[in-house]
Design a protein around this motif. Sequence first.
Motif, PDB file in Angstrom:
ATOM      1  N   UNK A 361      62.698  31.267 -11.269  1.00  0.00           N
ATOM      2  CA  UNK A 361      63.589  30.393 -12.030  1.00  0.00           C
ATOM      3  C   UNK A 361      63.084  28.951 -11.983  1.00  0.00           C
ATOM      4  N   UNK A 362      62.652  28.496 -10.810  1.00  0.00           N
ATOM      5  CA  UNK A 362      62.114  27.137 -10.686  1.00  0.00           C
ATOM      6  C   UNK A 362      60.874  26.961 -11.553  1.00  0.00           C
ATOM      7  N   UNK A 363      60.003  27.953 -11.527  1.00  0.00           N
ATOM      8  CA  UNK A 363      58.770  27.902 -12.312  1.00  0.00           C
ATOM      9  C   UNK A 363      59.079  27.885 -13.802  1.00  0.00           C
ATOM     10  N   UNK A 364      60.051  28.699 -14.202  1.00  0.00           N
ATOM     11  CA  UNK A 364      60.431  28.767 -15.622  1.00  0.00           C
ATOM     12  C   UNK A 364      60.978  27.426 -16.094  1.00  0.00           C
ATOM     13  N   UNK A 365      61.854  26.838 -15.291  1.00  0.00           N
ATOM     14  CA  UNK A 365      62.462  25.561 -15.663  1.00  0.00           C
ATOM     15  C   UNK A 365      61.410  24.447 -15.719  1.00  0.00           C
ATOM     16  N   UNK A 366      60.444  24.502 -14.832  1.00  0.00           N
ATOM     17  CA  UNK A 366      59.395  23.485 -14.778  1.00  0.00           C
ATOM     18  C   UNK A 366      58.474  23.553 -15.981  1.00  0.00           C
ATOM     19  N   UNK A 367      58.163  24.766 -16.422  1.00  0.00           N
ATOM     20  CA  UNK A 367      57.154  24.948 -17.463  1.00  0.00           C
ATOM     21  C   UNK A 367      57.712  25.086 -18.875  1.00  0.00           C
ATOM     22  N   UNK A 368      59.035  25.218 -19.019  1.00  0.00           N
ATOM     23  CA  UNK A 368      59.616  25.384 -20.356  1.00  0.00           C
ATOM     24  C   UNK A 368      59.537  24.073 -21.126  1.00  0.00           C
ATOM     25  N   UNK A 369      59.036  24.128 -22.351  1.00  0.00           N
ATOM     26  CA  UNK A 369      58.863  22.923 -23.157  1.00  0.00           C
ATOM     27  C   UNK A 369      59.991  22.699 -24.153  1.00  0.00           C
ATOM     28  N   UNK A 370      60.905  23.642 -24.253  1.00  0.00           N
ATOM     29  CA  UNK A 370      61.996  23.543 -25.231  1.00  0.00           C
ATOM     30  C   UNK A 370      63.128  22.683 -24.659  1.00  0.00           C
ATOM     31  N   UNK A 371      63.290  21.471 -25.195  1.00  0.00           N
ATOM     32  CA  UNK A 371      64.320  20.541 -24.711  1.00  0.00           C
ATOM     33  C   UNK A 371      65.719  20.946 -25.149  1.00  0.00           C
ATOM     34  N   UNK A 372      65.822  21.951 -26.021  1.00  0.00           N
ATOM     35  CA  UNK A 372      67.135  22.422 -26.465  1.00  0.00           C
ATOM     36  C   UNK A 372      67.761  23.406 -25.481  1.00  0.00           C
ATOM     37  N   UNK A 373      67.064  23.692 -24.384  1.00  0.00           N
ATOM     38  CA  UNK A 373      67.560  24.655 -23.388  1.00  0.00           C
ATOM     39  C   UNK A 373      67.805  23.950 -22.056  1.00  0.00           C
ATOM     40  N   UNK A 374      68.976  24.194 -21.466  1.00  0.00           N
ATOM     41  CA  UNK A 374      69.270  23.703 -20.121  1.00  0.00           C
ATOM     42  C   UNK A 374      69.530  24.907 -19.212  1.00  0.00           C
TER      43      UNK A 374
END
Length: 450
Positions: A361-374
């Motif tokens: 989960x930490x890795x996903x949040x760090x690498x996700x580029x979509x600013x429309x997702x929290x």
Amino acid sequence: MVMIKRLMTTCAVAAAFVCSAMAQTLKIAGTLRGSVPADMKLYVMPVADAMSSPDSIAVVGDKFTVETKVSQYGIYKLVVVLNRSQLIVPFHVVYKAGVVVRLCISLGEDGNIEFVGSDADTKSLVAFNDLNTQRNKRMWMEGKAMAAEQLKALVLGYTASADSIISVYHPSQMTSQYLRLWASTTSFENIENLKFATGRDLSSLAIDIKAVATGMLGTIDCKMSSAFDAAPRVLLATIPQGSLAQRVTAVESAAKDASLRRRAEDVLLERYVTRFNFSANYDEGLKELTDLTQRFNLNSKYLNMFKVRKSSIAGTPFPSNVSLYDLNGNKVDFSKFRGKYVYVDMWASWCVPCIKEIPHLKELEKNLSNSDVVFLSISIDSKEEAWKKKVTALGLEGNLLIDKDNKLCEALNVRGIPFFIIYDKEGKLYKYNAPRPSDVRTKPLLEGLK
């Protein structure tokens, strides 16, 4: 006919006893013989109160005292906790208002419990308890290698053994009925566990579970069956499969005892609500459950549970009855995330699979580029301190909330965690049971949300 007549008489006696013993307290004072370990804990409780917390016995030296609710059957459970193991032994006590019961318990070096100077009822209960323990152990330890007929006799032989014990000790009518109920439900539970315990199918032993349950029905169809968790399942095994309406109707016809019918119907309703596909035919299910609740005066809590679980249907808003709090104890409304897609992680500090997903989960949040997702982590811990301690230990940051009342799981019909959900920008359910952070499909899915 003899068995049915005896059953009816026993139930009448039990009902009379209930009326006379309501709100009464049994006081026990006694002595412990043998070696009493310092870390041993003792508890006592009436046999029909399996869901309540037992009453702790105050032990001083070799003396003990305890107060507990009066059992409507005169039968209690002594619970011994030692070295992380638990031993439960039933015993019989005759209640008399204002009289303190004297009890002497001998603790053997082999871990056995003996009630010194016990009456015929206690002797028969202890004898069956010992037999029950030995037989269950044999099934689990030796069942795989047993010959079919031997295993079948072991599983189905409890009733005959109870009758034999009754003929030896001649306990009271009420205790005799309790023993027969105990024997029937134990046998049924072993049939249920047979495949898991031995790897053997019922068909390989020529056991017809419906026929066996039907044979037990005359014994369990009594108020005293409330002391046994398996009793409603025995009843359900006697009725044909079909729709919820058909099964509830069959239960109403199959059993005379109202409490047994209600418990069996509760099992059916619980299964119906938790297994229902809310996204497919919510309206039809609601109508069926509403009609049945009104027709048979069923427990309305299941209808309410069904209505609440509408929140698991795609397009429905975040449940309004759920209260979420942050690490500082401030209440947080889910509407604060409006305008963003929300990837929700439902977890708990005690959940090992949940913890294993945290690095992903930490890795996903760090690498996700979509600013429309929290990202939002919602703990279902009942104790805030356990949640806060785990947050610190795991180094969690971001949107961290807790649902102390566990209402979110109920509203979304979540039966296991970790569980992941996605809500859209309007706060409506977008994807139920979304893939986990460790799933390779998750990142592309979240990147594509616009």
